[in-house]
Scaffold this motif. Structure first.
Motif, mmCIF file in Angstrom:
data_model
loop_
_atom_site.group_PDB
_atom_site.id
_atom_site.type_symbol
_atom_site.label_atom_id
_atom_site.label_comp_id
_atom_site.label_asym_id
_atom_site.label_seq_id
_atom_site.Cartn_x
_atom_site.Cartn_y
_atom_site.Cartn_z
ATOM 1 N N LEU A 1 1.109 -1.141 0.076
ATOM 2 C CA LEU A 1 0.141 0.144 0.192
ATOM 3 C C LEU A 1 0.808 1.190 0.091
ATOM 4 C CD1 LEU A 1 -2.654 -0.731 2.573
ATOM 5 C CD2 LEU A 1 -3.078 -0.899 0.261
ATOM 6 N N THR A 2 0.333 2.336 -0.500
ATOM 7 C CA THR A 2 1.231 3.572 -0.687
ATOM 8 C C THR A 2 0.998 4.166 0.973
ATOM 9 O OG1 THR A 2 -0.551 4.606 -1.481
ATOM 10 C CG2 THR A 2 1.163 3.846 -2.883
ATOM 11 N N LYS A 3 1.773 5.235 0.952
ATOM 12 C CA LYS A 3 1.691 5.896 2.176
ATOM 13 C C LYS A 3 0.178 6.621 2.182
ATOM 14 C CE LYS A 3 3.858 9.777 4.734
ATOM 15 N NZ LYS A 3 3.688 11.150 4.199
ATOM 16 N N ILE A 4 -0.312 7.183 1.248
ATOM 17 C CA ILE A 4 -1.574 7.708 1.264
ATOM 18 C C ILE A 4 -2.471 6.952 1.622
ATOM 19 C CG2 ILE A 4 -3.274 9.081 -0.040
ATOM 20 C CD1 ILE A 4 -0.691 9.884 -1.671
ATOM 21 N N GLU A 5 -2.670 5.451 0.986
ATOM 22 C CA GLU A 5 -3.686 4.482 1.045
ATOM 23 C C GLU A 5 -3.587 4.001 2.717
ATOM 24 O OE1 GLU A 5 -2.507 1.704 -1.582
ATOM 25 O OE2 GLU A 5 -3.640 2.626 -3.220
#
Lengths: 376, 225
Positions: free
Chosen positions: A180-184
């Protein structure tokens, strides 16, 4: 008593009337509050909190509004999708505003109102979570959980070695998924993370993966990973077309900086290439440009087998060559097997070059060059 | 990313501004790489291929080509020789240099007796690569300030740095130490042939650097990396 009342009045408080709740008849009680108490600390309370009742009401209103809209447009309220809503709103409220977010829109309340955390403490002021006072309770609790899984995996491995059984080692599909990306992750935890926090979490997950007995924790890991489809599947390759003579041909379009090129590649050719009606030897006197034009053919070993007719406009000499190269590679996709298309993509022939001239900034002479520094 | 440790988290955030997303990978134009069958690839290469199948790839720059005539070292050298973005001139100079090298070697070849003919190298690309290799310094000096004083500390150089220094020395040597009337290709070909035979001013410069590093051996322990 009179002195106390006098002192209170001089402090600048206010007498306010409060009606008590309950089955008692309407009697008012005077309650004394000072302005210091009543003045709200707006900064500390954070953004507006949406209560659950409020969100529920919004959802009901949205559903009702959806049915009304469907009736207005003369369509079936049961099968009225979000796309239909968007189209209807765009029709009923046409807007010329540039920013898409500023135009009238009707979306489900869960998309409009951001997800917020409920109040983290009870009526007595005591927080529910034991890590509340760290400031990042969800992040630290997540780290604790993940580390617990790591310890479990190690314990399991130790048990297996104690029983002299070989540890199960299955190589997972390495490239099919991503973290998962940081935003997710922030959305999942409903909490702000720093870059360092995020990278530490990902390192921990990767350590869990590399352990031989990490397979037991697969379900847990799957919560934090996403499938990545192979890049090739995203593009649709057009089939070959045939012209009056029965020769197969295919078209392609390419851009580079400001140059736009369209190319038609014919089969059963002799390797003749024409640009805007002129032969390439005359149109591109520089060797580098001609090399670029021939790059896709040379890569696929089809140099003398195709004819090419191109039209190009805009840009400079090198940009036009790059545009034609991209268009040519796109056209050749129809002639070639899927594996070769993948090879072309990995050679960088099928990507649009996003590099454009950087804008000049105020206070500087060019994009990067500053004005000469003068001491006085 | 389920990626091998070498690729782990190297660039989650961009440092230098680039039009490409950090997840884009470099293109590989070498045809032989794609002609190798699946079994011949080593473990590392298999992992790389799998990763490449999922990640987007940057567009190939205009200097990159799969033809036999394009050489990455020669392109790098041409770019370093280029002035004011005049790639056409730089490329033509490079071509003339290689031609001059070939002519000189052919002259020597035809004049030499039979038994020596095999030792004379006529391929200008081979000469270029060998000359560059001979010019590369092994160890360099780095200024480290300690206790107020700046010391020249001997330091091992990376491959990129070695190649860059060799090319830089060649170009500066050719631009400065020549007669007014001599043209760049002639001077460059002269220097390349001298470097190929391990003689000439650039090799001397390399030896001087090595000697300085040897002289400052005492400060080698100042290096912390």
């Amino acid at each position: 008593m009179a002195v106390a009342v006098g002192r209170a009045l001089r402090l600048g408080g206010r007498w306010s009337a409060v009606a008590p709740a309950g089955p008692r008849p309407q009697t008012l009680r005077l309650i004394y509050t000072t302005t210091a108490v009543r003045r709200k600390n707006v900064g500390a309370s954070g953004p507006e909190k949406y209560t659950e009742a409020f969100i529920k009401k919004q959802i009901e209103e949205f559903n009702l509004g959806k049915r009304h809209l469907a009736n207005m447009m003369g369509e079936d309220p049961e099968t009225f999708t979000q796309e239909d809503i968007d189209r209807a709103i765009a029709y009923l409220f046409p807007s010329g505003l540039f920013d898409k977010q500023a135009r009238p829109m009707m979306k489900h309340p869960t998309e409009v109102f951001p997800e917020q955390r409920k109040i983290q403490w009870g009526e007595d002021g005591r927080p529910f979570h034991f890590l509340f006072y760290t400031g990042k309770q969800s992040y630290y609790s997540l780290m604790h959980e993940t580390y617990e899984k790591l310890l479990n995996a190690q314990k399991y491995q130790d048990q297996l070695t104690a029983q002299d059984l070989p540890p199960q080692k299955e190589k997972k599909n390495l490239a099919g998924s991503r973290w998962l990306t940081k935003i997710e992750l922030e959305e999942m935890l409903l909490e702000k993370l720093s870059d360092l926090d995020y990278s530490r979490f990902i390192q921990l997950l990767q350590k869990l993966l590399t352990l031989p007995c990490g397979d037991i924790e697969e379900k847990y890991i799957q919560k934090f990973s996403k499938e990545v489809p192979a890049q090739l599947k995203k593009v649709v390759i057009e089939p070959l077309k045939y012209d009056e003579r029965g020769v197969a041909f295919s078209t392609g379009e390419g851009t580079r900086k400001t140059a736009r090129a369209t190319v038609v590649v014919y089969d059963n050719g002799t390797g003749k290439i024409t640009v805007n009606g002129i032969d390439i030897l005359h149109y591109f006197p520089v060797l580098q440009d001609r090399e670029q034009l021939l790059f896709p053919f040379q890569f696929l070993d089809r140099i003398g087998k195709h004819d090419m007719v191109c039209t190009v406009s805009g840009g400079g000499r090198s940009a036009q060559a790059g545009a034609i190269r991209l268009a040519c590679a796109k056209a050749l996709r129809s002639f070639v097997t899927e594996q070769e298309v993948e090879f072309m993509r990995q050679a960088g022939l099928l990507t649009v070059d996003p590099r454009v001239k950087e804008r000049k900034k105020p206070g500087q002479e060019g994009a990067r060059r500053k004005f000469t520094w003068k001491k006085r | 990313v389920y990626s091998p440790p070498s690729l782990v988290l190297c660039r989650l955030t961009q440092v230098r501004w680039s039009r490409y997303n950090p997840s884009f990978l470099e293109p590989e134009a070498n045809k032989e790489f794609y002609q190798k069958s699946w079994e011949q690839l080593s473990e590392e290469e298999k992992e790389k291929m799998e990763l490449k199948a999922v990640r987007p790839i940057k567009a190939a720059p205009p200097t990159l080509s799969s033809s036999v005539f394009s050489d990455p070292m020669i392109s790098k050298f041409t770019n370093m020789m280029m002035k004011d973005g005049n790639k056409v001139l730089a490329r033509s100079l490079m071509a003339q240099t290689l031609e001059a090298v070939k002519r000189k070697q052919l002259e020597k070849y035809h004049k030499a007796p039979e038994d020596e003919k095999e030792t004379i190298e006529c391929n200008p690309y081979v000469i270029f690569h060998q000359a560059l290799k001979n010019c590369q310094p092994i160890i360099g000096l780095s200024s480290i300030t300690k206790g107020g004083k700046t010391y020249q500390v001997p330091v091992p150089l990376k491959d990129n740095r070695k190649r860059f220094l060799a090319m830089k020395w060649l170009i500066t040597e050719c631009r400065e130490n020549k007669n007014r009337r001599m043209l760049m290709p002639e001077k460059l070909s002269q220097e390349l042939l001298q470097a190929f035979n391990n003689e000439g001013p650039i090799i001397k410069k390399k030896h001087v650097l090595h000697k300085m590093a040897e002289a400052n051996r005492a400060y080698a322990h100042f290096r912390w990396w």
